[in-house]
Motif scaffolding. Sequence first.
Motif, mmCIF file in Angstrom:
data_model
loop_
_atom_site.group_PDB
_atom_site.id
_atom_site.type_symbol
_atom_site.label_atom_id
_atom_site.label_comp_id
_atom_site.label_asym_id
_atom_site.label_seq_id
_atom_site.Cartn_x
_atom_site.Cartn_y
_atom_site.Cartn_z
ATOM 1 N N VAL A 143 0.862 -1.196 0.000
ATOM 2 C CA VAL A 143 0.000 0.000 0.000
ATOM 3 C C VAL A 143 0.891 1.237 0.000
ATOM 4 N N VAL A 144 1.864 1.201 0.909
ATOM 5 C CA VAL A 144 2.794 2.340 1.006
ATOM 6 C C VAL A 144 3.637 2.440 -0.273
ATOM 7 N N GLN A 145 4.080 1.303 -0.755
ATOM 8 C CA GLN A 145 4.891 1.276 -1.973
ATOM 9 C C GLN A 145 4.111 1.866 -3.153
ATOM 10 N N THR A 146 2.822 1.515 -3.219
ATOM 11 C CA THR A 146 1.974 2.005 -4.311
ATOM 12 C C THR A 146 1.816 3.523 -4.220
ATOM 13 N N LEU A 147 1.633 4.035 -3.009
ATOM 14 C CA LEU A 147 1.526 5.493 -2.841
ATOM 15 C C LEU A 147 2.804 6.181 -3.314
ATOM 16 N N ALA A 148 3.939 5.566 -2.970
ATOM 17 C CA ALA A 148 5.222 6.133 -3.400
ATOM 18 C C ALA A 148 5.318 6.138 -4.927
ATOM 19 N N LYS A 182 9.818 -0.072 7.777
ATOM 20 C CA LYS A 182 10.564 1.174 7.933
ATOM 21 C C LYS A 182 11.154 1.604 6.589
ATOM 22 N N TRP A 183 11.628 0.571 5.867
ATOM 23 C CA TRP A 183 12.233 0.875 4.558
ATOM 24 C C TRP A 183 11.213 1.480 3.602
ATOM 25 N N VAL A 184 9.992 0.871 3.578
ATOM 26 C CA VAL A 184 9.011 1.341 2.607
ATOM 27 C C VAL A 184 8.482 2.728 2.993
ATOM 28 N N LEU A 189 8.582 8.485 1.898
ATOM 29 C CA LEU A 189 8.863 9.871 2.295
ATOM 30 C C LEU A 189 9.847 10.526 1.328
ATOM 31 N N SER A 190 10.832 9.721 0.892
ATOM 32 C CA SER A 190 11.800 10.236 -0.081
ATOM 33 C C SER A 190 11.091 10.613 -1.391
ATOM 34 N N HIS A 191 10.238 9.693 -1.901
ATOM 35 C CA HIS A 191 9.508 9.955 -3.148
ATOM 36 C C HIS A 191 8.555 11.136 -2.988
ATOM 37 N N PHE A 192 7.856 11.179 -1.819
ATOM 38 C CA PHE A 192 6.906 12.284 -1.586
ATOM 39 C C PHE A 192 7.653 13.608 -1.625
ATOM 40 N N LEU A 247 16.111 11.659 4.228
ATOM 41 C CA LEU A 247 16.483 12.852 4.989
ATOM 42 C C LEU A 247 17.035 13.939 4.076
ATOM 43 N N GLY A 248 17.815 13.515 3.094
ATOM 44 C CA GLY A 248 18.345 14.492 2.138
ATOM 45 C C GLY A 248 17.232 15.198 1.403
ATOM 46 N N SER A 249 16.262 14.437 0.889
ATOM 47 C CA SER A 249 15.143 15.035 0.154
ATOM 48 C C SER A 249 14.286 15.898 1.069
#
Length: 1640
Positions: A143-148, A182-184, A189-192, A247-249
């Motif tokens: 679900v989270v992966q799909t949102l990303a 945690k990874w997903v 968050l990175s993609h968002f 964190l960078g993004s």
Amino acid sequence: MEESDIEQVTLALLDVANDKDGVVQEQVRKSMLTLGKQQPDRVLSMCQDYLLKHPKLVVSHRVVILLTIELVVKSKIDEISSPRIKSIISLASDEMTRSKDVIPDWQQAASNILVAVGNKHINDIMEEILTKFQPGVLPHFFVVQTLASLSDSNIYGMVPFLNAILGTMLPMLALAKHDNMKWVFSSALSHFSESILEYLANLDKAPDPTVRKDTFSSEVSAAYDILFSSWLQSRESKLRLTVAEALGSMSHLMANDKLEEQIPKLIPTILSLYKKNNEHYIISKSLCQVLDAAVNMGSRVLETQVDSLLFALHQQVCAPVDYNSPPTVKNHNEVLRSFSILANTFPDRLIVFVLQKLENSNERSRMGSLAVLRHLINSTTSMMETKKLLILASIRQPLADHSNKVKQRVVQVISAMAHHGYLELEGGDLLVKFIVQHCALHDTYYRGQRPTDPEEVTNEALRSMCDNTLHLFTTTVGRLTDVLWPMLLFYLTPPQYSNATSALCKSLILLGSKKRTAQDPSFTIDFTQQVNLPNPQMLMVRLLVNAAFPFRCRGHGSPSLSLLNVLSPNIHPNTEALWEKEIPPILTLLEESSPDSIDQKAWEERLLKLLSKTLVTIADDKWACQLAAEATRYLSTYNNFMEEKSFLYQCVGVALQQCSNKEVVKRQLQELLVSARHSDAVEREGVAMGVGLCASSHLGGTLTKLNEFGKSDAFKKASGIFGLLKDKNDVEVEKMKSTLILCYGYVALHAPEDTVLKHIDQDILRSISHHFNTKDLTMKLSLIKSVGLIAKAIGVCVRRQGYMFTRKQELMGVMLDFIKAEPTDVMRTPVRHLVMSTCANLINLEPALTENETFEMLRTCVGGVFGLPPVDAPDKGKDDEVLDLKQREALYLDTYQALHQLLRSALSKEPTPDGLQGIFKHLEPWLSSGQEQERERALKTTAHILAFYLDNLTVKNMVSFHNLGALLGRLAPRCTDPCPPVRRAAIDCIYTLLYIQLRYEGFSLDYKDESVENLIPLKEKLDNPDHTVLYKTCSDLTKIVSKRVPQQQLTAVIFMLLEVLVDSQSNCSRAASVILNTLLKNRGAGLQDLVPEMLEVLHVRLQMISEDQVKVAVGQTILILATQHLQTVTSTLISYPLPFDSWSCEMWIALGADSTVANQIMEMLMEKLTVMAPYADRKESMMRPGLTVKVATSQPLAMTCALKELMLNGQSQEAVVSLFPRLFSCLLVRLGSSVGVTLPKDINATSLGQDKKSGPAKHPAPSFDVPGVAVDALRILLARVQLDEVVKRLDQDGAWDTMKDPQRHTTGVTMLSRAMAKHAGPRLPSVVECLCPCLNNIYECQRVTVTAFFSELLNHHVVTELMLMDVLMNNMMERISDPCSTVRMLAVRGLGNIAVGSPEKVNKYAKELLAAMSSGMEEKDDPGKHITLEAMSGLSKVLLYLDKKNVHLLVVYIFMKIKPFLESENDEIRCASIMLLGNLSRFGSGEPIFKDQIHNVLVSLLLHLADPNLQVVKACKYAMRVCAPVVGSEQITTMFQNHLHDDKGLHYGEFINDLTKYIIQDFPGMLNFYHISVIQFFKSNWAEVRAGAAMFIGFLLGNLPEELFSHLNMGSVTKGLVMLLQDPDPVVRVKAAEAMGHFH
């Protein structure tokens, strides 16, 4: 089409969607997609239903179906109904989240569907997905992966949802306990963050331009706290990297105060990740984003982190970069970008840091620092402006680094500095010097194995880089022009920069030419101001010496000369015009030369001439003196380059020629003699040449100086203890004396002709003669060379004035003593060749030598050279004495050339036959030496001397060349010497001798005698070591010589040849053949009783004779015996044991030399062969009494062998031609009765070439077999009557082996018959006449052979032309009822062949032909169906030419007979039946019943177009082309005739597609018949046919209009295709799946 059919097909495709074959799986997916594109809702519905009905379907199967749904959705998103979209979303969501466990392939496929739908229906997707993304509940991983993924693929659709999603997500982060969640979340968050930044960067395109960064700040900050404080500490490397990336993004979206607060913690934490992870790119990327965000907001606390940042970034930039690994390259670039970001904010600290790091001598550290420095110079130009001098000062340390890797980086930095104005500043010259130094690098030297370091920078690579850099400085950095000109001139003269000369010259040429063309004042160089530069004289000398060895130092010759031309105004104004004229032609000559082709001596002389002309043109004594002085001073720089130094000595000599100041000349000569390194041979020669050149203008002064030097203290020897030991300086003194001796020789050579003679005795010889007793090799060589030069100088002078050289005999004696002192078993020194060259010069001077003196000189010199071992013989001397092979080859070559020169000089003194004999008597003993190399030397020298004699021959009176006979007799036998060079030299000698004789007979110098000229092609033949070729060549040679030798010389020739008969080498054959030919004409009568014994003796003698020509003579003896005792000779030889050994064969071959004898023997043998039984049937074993084998009878076998050997003699041709028809029929019948026949037990099949008495054979021979003998005889017969085309064709077809094979014998005979028909037509009537009686022979094998031969003859029109048709036709009709089935089959074949060979005769014999073919097709006694096959093939051919009236009533009857054979498993029968069907078509045009028959078989023909047998495919194409007009459709007719060509490929799919369209248009009423016919082939034996049937149905469905579907039984079609989907052959399954794609 019924929906149920589509559903059934779709269902079948879904069932096999997971086929084990990848190609089938791909085709199923394509067909599903095709159906889905036509009816997306229905197909998607079925896919959904299938997944719902099969909840336990294996994952891989589910994945394929989900991928199909994704593809349909992607391609038809706009056409899918809203309800279907929603149900798809629901299905995908369910599939994705059904399993709580993560199953990547399955769930990713479902996620991809949602992403694909989300591109268009984001709201529906979010509505569904947010139901599974509820507050307080940890969502599914995907679900989270799909949102990303959605945030990536649909930025503008997703960003408006992200605030809410982030709000819901934040509490979930605390619930994530497993690393994968945690990874997903981190990834999302990175993609968002990336999507938000993209959205904000393009607000002008965004649907909601009010979105701001601070909209997300609080949620991002909250997420940051969890990721940073908790997840970043994970032990899982993959998770840490993803968190760092996030964190960078996120840093760009955080509130400024929050980021400012976090920087002191965030940066150290990111830096610490470098140690915990192997992959650094993501860390560097994140760090760069954080630094960018911090700098953009003007962070103050960032300064506190600078030191740790610089330290960590420097470590990263020092890491090796693997350009084959993109992550390491990306990491390096991100690190450099970070340095750039910091440089704009903290320039001073950064520069100080980098320059301090440059001081560290660690290789990696320096390389990294230099990479940063280069990046900063290029990317932050304005900031670096004030730091230039500091950087210039700091770069000096890495300049001294020894590592090539560091140097490579330094060069890159220097290149960057050059483009930004650094090199014009103080200290820039050091950087230029660095580049030049490394242009001069020598190649990398490896000790042992090469290193395996992938980053290794070789000297070659670094040098090439510096070459390119210097070139770039010259061409692209305009501001450097005045820096480099004239500074680069400095580097031309120091020897350490030698290897950079090419690069320097090229740059200087570009710079100088540009300035000179532009008339730039700076082009003119003031050498008094530019004190660092070499002066003009030094430059000119250096460039000239470079040019003298043009291919050294990376080819510096051409650039050096070109630069000299460019510099001419700066060297001296007077040189400009001269060099513009002289240098370009020299450059052109150089361009056309190579290191191997250039004549070094001539090249050096050309340059010295240029120097001399230059000095004459300059006409400035002071300038010339300065040049000589500078060149002399410069000599020491060439101490390691002796050849260059030698040339420089010559330059000094040329310069001194132009100096009129005698004191300067004297001083320079003293300098040359004193400073020379006399221990080096090349330098001694160089000094001497220089002094000699000087003497041409200053003879007196030079001799005076040499005399003074010879008396100076340098020559005084120190005595050792009691005078017994030599002081070490004594050796040096000997070398100095050697130099002095050489100097005198070159002074004599170059001195003016009008003054030199008076100085020869009193000054020159007097100074060297007291050294004649020396044992020192160096002095000895110098003395020999010097005496030779003196003799040469005198020889030039005496052409104009007489001179009696009183010391000639003394000097000659000294020279010969030197040769006698040399060891006889080895040659290591050039003493021999120098002595002989010197003697050649001395011999021409007066007074003349006495006869004894000449004899002794020649004996000594010839013996001293010819007796040497071969050049490649091992030398067992001490290592320091031994020469390598290349040196020895050069020394031997020089020695031979010197000997030839000496012999020419001796012959020139007495150019008469006696003088020639005087030379020849020294060479003659060596001609018959047992050593190959000695004979070769003697023959080549003889050839050389004879050619010289002829070239210089002047015949004043008609005198006799009295030694011609002796010379010819001695030399001619050598034409067959085992050594090829000896043979060639012997021919040359004879050629020259005969022309000498012609000259003595009074013919002019340019006269060419035709017979003598024929020797030239003979010489080429002598290269062939084959004995028969040598024999023939020698025989031809004898004919030529016998024409030209005068009568009075003949006796001498014969006596010398008799003497040579005992020669140990193979060189007596010519003389032997002459003697034997004489004997043959006088012997043979009255010896009948002795004939058998004589033959036996000759048989034994032949075994001992190795000479081919002697064997020929023995053969002629046998022939003479046979002319008078034919019956006895023949019966005796026939009785010899089988197989005949090679000597028996030679005796038979010899009998073929006389046509009359051969004729008589052949007739005798053929008569006996006709009446004798060819074989006997014997029981194979007592245990198996029913089995018999055929065993050959000996006498006929021996006679066949005898015929074969007789015909091998080319002289038997006349007899063979006259008897050809009988011989041919006899041997063909003999062959027929030899196939499958074994040898008698008393004959050894492998003993060919052996004899009971003589032991082993000379050469291993092939095995002996009965049919092989007949085949060989037949082949020789055809060749002998010059039917070369027949033989060539049979050779190419491999027919001979085929004829011997019992299984393929008739095929081989057919090939023979075909070749005879094509290439031997006129001979056939008599052959046929001879063969006809054999058809009634009692031996079945003979009837088979003759029938096969006749059968093929009927295939050719030649039988009609020769009026043989009736004879052959009648014979074939008789054979139709032969008891042998093979004969019957061949007879049917022959009758069919009439249609090909004589089509005009078909209707004449129509009744007989049709009857024979019909009975053949009904043949019962035909287990292999061979007769049936022949009958069909024959009928096919006959039908082409039969009139309609003869066939009309039989068409349907024949058609019905053919039809069963169309699907025969026998390829040949299938092919023949199809061809016959095609040929029948022309008899059925206009007949409705025939049209129906054609439609009946059309499907079969069409599908067999894909038959695995290519011949069947060809037959189908033919049948369809000729049947096309009967089909009843113009479109189909045109299509068949345009596309179905034998020589063209056929795109089967396109063809079937088009054909189905025409069938639908023209025969709608036959659709039912066609599709039912095709369905029957779904069960065909051939996979290709089943696949074709599926393809046909597919295209039929694809092209069928909706209203015609009622004509098809879709149930049967669907059922059939579903069955084919389960076919074992993947190709069939692919085509079935493809056909299903047309169900729409």
